[in-house]
Design a protein around this motif. Structure first.
Motif, PDB file in Angstrom:
ATOM      1  N   GLN A 163     -16.044   0.693   6.526  1.00 23.54           N
ATOM      2  CA  GLN A 163     -14.657   1.043   6.832  1.00 23.54           C
ATOM      3  C   GLN A 163     -14.221   2.087   5.810  1.00 23.54           C
ATOM      4  O   GLN A 163     -14.557   1.988   4.633  1.00 23.54           O
ATOM      5  CB  GLN A 163     -13.748  -0.179   6.745  1.00 23.54           C
ATOM      6  CG  GLN A 163     -14.011  -1.198   7.838  1.00 23.54           C
ATOM      7  CD  GLN A 163     -13.086  -2.387   7.713  1.00 23.54           C
ATOM      8  OE1 GLN A 163     -13.049  -3.047   6.681  1.00 23.54           O
ATOM      9  NE2 GLN A 163     -12.345  -2.657   8.774  1.00 23.54           N
ATOM     10  N   GLY A 213      -2.918   0.820   8.389  1.00 23.19           N
ATOM     11  CA  GLY A 213      -4.355   0.828   8.157  1.00 23.19           C
ATOM     12  C   GLY A 213      -5.046  -0.379   8.770  1.00 23.19           C
ATOM     13  O   GLY A 213      -6.151  -0.263   9.297  1.00 23.19           O
ATOM     14  N   SER A 214      -4.413  -1.534   8.728  1.00 27.83           N
ATOM     15  CA  SER A 214      -5.038  -2.736   9.294  1.00 27.83           C
ATOM     16  C   SER A 214      -5.248  -2.607  10.794  1.00 27.83           C
ATOM     17  O   SER A 214      -6.130  -3.245  11.357  1.00 27.83           O
ATOM     18  CB  SER A 214      -4.197  -3.976   8.984  1.00 27.83           C
ATOM     19  OG  SER A 214      -2.923  -3.886   9.598  1.00 27.83           O
ATOM     20  N   GLY A 238       0.819  -1.214   0.000  1.00 22.83           N
ATOM     21  CA  GLY A 238       0.000   0.000   0.000  1.00 22.83           C
ATOM     22  C   GLY A 238       0.846   1.253   0.000  1.00 22.83           C
ATOM     23  O   GLY A 238       2.069   1.203  -0.130  1.00 22.83           O
ATOM     24  N   ASP A 277      -4.477  10.689   5.671  1.00 22.18           N
ATOM     25  CA  ASP A 277      -3.501  10.354   4.623  1.00 22.18           C
ATOM     26  C   ASP A 277      -3.090  11.624   3.881  1.00 22.18           C
ATOM     27  O   ASP A 277      -2.488  11.573   2.830  1.00 22.18           O
ATOM     28  CB  ASP A 277      -4.053   9.311   3.655  1.00 22.18           C
ATOM     29  CG  ASP A 277      -5.162   9.838   2.754  1.00 22.18           C
ATOM     30  OD1 ASP A 277      -5.613  10.998   2.927  1.00 22.18           O
ATOM     31  OD2 ASP A 277      -5.601   9.086   1.863  1.00 22.18           O
ATOM     32  N   ASN A 282      -8.257   0.626  11.002  1.00 24.44           N
ATOM     33  CA  ASN A 282      -9.405   0.616  10.099  1.00 24.44           C
ATOM     34  C   ASN A 282     -10.633   0.035  10.799  1.00 24.44           C
ATOM     35  O   ASN A 282     -10.995  -1.121  10.595  1.00 24.44           O
ATOM     36  CB  ASN A 282      -9.083  -0.166   8.830  1.00 24.44           C
ATOM     37  CG  ASN A 282     -10.064   0.115   7.720  1.00 24.44           C
ATOM     38  OD1 ASN A 282     -10.908   0.988   7.813  1.00 24.44           O
ATOM     39  ND2 ASN A 282      -9.949  -0.652   6.646  1.00 24.44           N
ATOM     40  N   LEU A 326     -10.793   3.232   5.581  1.00 20.95           N
ATOM     41  CA  LEU A 326      -9.361   3.182   5.305  1.00 20.95           C
ATOM     42  C   LEU A 326      -8.994   1.947   4.501  1.00 20.95           C
ATOM     43  O   LEU A 326      -9.801   1.033   4.339  1.00 20.95           O
ATOM     44  CB  LEU A 326      -8.587   3.200   6.625  1.00 20.95           C
ATOM     45  CG  LEU A 326      -8.936   4.342   7.581  1.00 20.95           C
ATOM     46  CD1 LEU A 326      -8.135   4.207   8.869  1.00 20.95           C
ATOM     47  CD2 LEU A 326      -8.704   5.683   6.935  1.00 20.95           C
ATOM     48  N   LYS A 327      -7.759   1.930   4.043  1.00 19.36           N
ATOM     49  CA  LYS A 327      -7.218   0.764   3.338  1.00 19.36           C
ATOM     50  C   LYS A 327      -6.261   0.057   4.279  1.00 19.36           C
ATOM     51  O   LYS A 327      -5.316   0.674   4.797  1.00 19.36           O
ATOM     52  CB  LYS A 327      -6.487   1.208   2.065  1.00 19.36           C
ATOM     53  CG  LYS A 327      -7.399   1.861   1.051  1.00 19.36           C
ATOM     54  CD  LYS A 327      -6.608   2.332  -0.152  1.00 19.36           C
ATOM     55  CE  LYS A 327      -7.521   3.041  -1.137  1.00 19.36           C
ATOM     56  NZ  LYS A 327      -6.760   3.644  -2.232  1.00 19.36           N
ATOM     57  N   ASP A 328      -6.482  -1.218   4.493  1.00 18.78           N
ATOM     58  CA  ASP A 328      -5.658  -1.989   5.432  1.00 18.78           C
ATOM     59  C   ASP A 328      -4.175  -1.961   5.079  1.00 18.78           C
ATOM     60  O   ASP A 328      -3.329  -2.000   5.962  1.00 18.78           O
ATOM     61  CB  ASP A 328      -6.130  -3.442   5.494  1.00 18.78           C
ATOM     62  CG  ASP A 328      -7.420  -3.618   6.269  1.00 18.78           C
ATOM     63  OD1 ASP A 328      -7.859  -2.664   6.952  1.00 18.78           O
ATOM     64  OD2 ASP A 328      -7.986  -4.724   6.207  1.00 18.78           O
ATOM     65  N   LYS A 329      -3.837  -1.879   3.806  1.00 18.57           N
ATOM     66  CA  LYS A 329      -2.439  -1.957   3.381  1.00 18.57           C
ATOM     67  C   LYS A 329      -1.706  -0.614   3.407  1.00 18.57           C
ATOM     68  O   LYS A 329      -0.500  -0.566   3.217  1.00 18.57           O
ATOM     69  CB  LYS A 329      -2.341  -2.563   1.982  1.00 18.57           C
ATOM     70  CG  LYS A 329      -2.739  -4.030   1.959  1.00 18.57           C
ATOM     71  CD  LYS A 329      -2.572  -4.624   0.594  1.00 18.57           C
ATOM     72  CE  LYS A 329      -2.892  -6.106   0.632  1.00 18.57           C
ATOM     73  NZ  LYS A 329      -2.561  -6.762  -0.625  1.00 18.57           N
ATOM     74  N   ASP A 330      -2.432   0.470   3.635  1.00 20.00           N
ATOM     75  CA  ASP A 330      -1.800   1.790   3.644  1.00 20.00           C
ATOM     76  C   ASP A 330      -1.280   2.143   5.038  1.00 20.00           C
ATOM     77  O   ASP A 330      -1.743   1.607   6.040  1.00 20.00           O
ATOM     78  CB  ASP A 330      -2.780   2.868   3.189  1.00 20.00           C
ATOM     79  CG  ASP A 330      -3.022   2.848   1.688  1.00 20.00           C
ATOM     80  OD1 ASP A 330      -2.403   2.033   0.982  1.00 20.00           O
ATOM     81  OD2 ASP A 330      -3.845   3.660   1.223  1.00 20.00           O
TER      82      ASP A 330
END
Length: 148
Positions: free
Chosen positions: A93, A77-78, A32, A120, A81, A95-99
């Motif tokens: 949700q 993010g994980s 991410g 972000d 989130n 957000l992005k878990d990988k960011d």
């Protein structure tokens, strides 16, 4: 191994194997985006420090009672989130878990709930939640205007 932002020693991180390391992944840990790596690659450490200051000031300017932001941390993010309930009964949700985001947990004296803040650079999200992230509620979501 040092990360691009200089905050972390990747060799000491429990998630290095899953992430691949900041420098090895060109600042895209877990696949991410990382706000720190992207900002530093574009404008150097000074740009990142300036962004941190601007975003801290933006959170404080929201005028939310009990919210006093003194600094921001890099957060996966994980980890942050949360699933927010909507009036329809659905949960969502944002957000992005990988960011990797900038954010913090702000404990409010005399309250059993904390504020969670995350950004972000394109938005500010403030939520409140109980112990362990339970019962999250959105307090404020604000899109930030970026200069072109």
């Amino acid at each position: 191994m040092e990360s691009i932002c200089g905050v972390f020693d990747c060799s000491q991180c429990e998630a290095e194997e899953a992430c691949g390391g900041c420098r090895a992944s060109c600042g895209r840990p877990f696949g991410g985006q990382c706000i720190a790596a992207e900002t530093i690659k574009a404008g150097g450490r000074e740009a990142y420090d300036r962004l941190q200051k601007e975003l801290t000031e933006a959170f404080n300017a929201l005028g939310i009672p009990g919210l006093k932001v003194e600094g921001l941390n890099l957060l996966s993010g994980s980890y942050v989130n949360l699933s927010y309930p909507l009036p329809s009964g659905q949960t969502v949700q944002f957000l992005k878990d990988k960011d990797i985001y900038l954010g913090s947990q702000i404990e409010v004296p005399g309250q059993e709930r904390c504020y969670g803040i995350v950004t972000d650079g394109s938005f500010l999200l403030v939520c409140s939640y109980g112990c362990g992230g339970s019962d999250p509620e959105i307090v404020c979501y604000k899109k930030l205007v970026t200069e072109t």
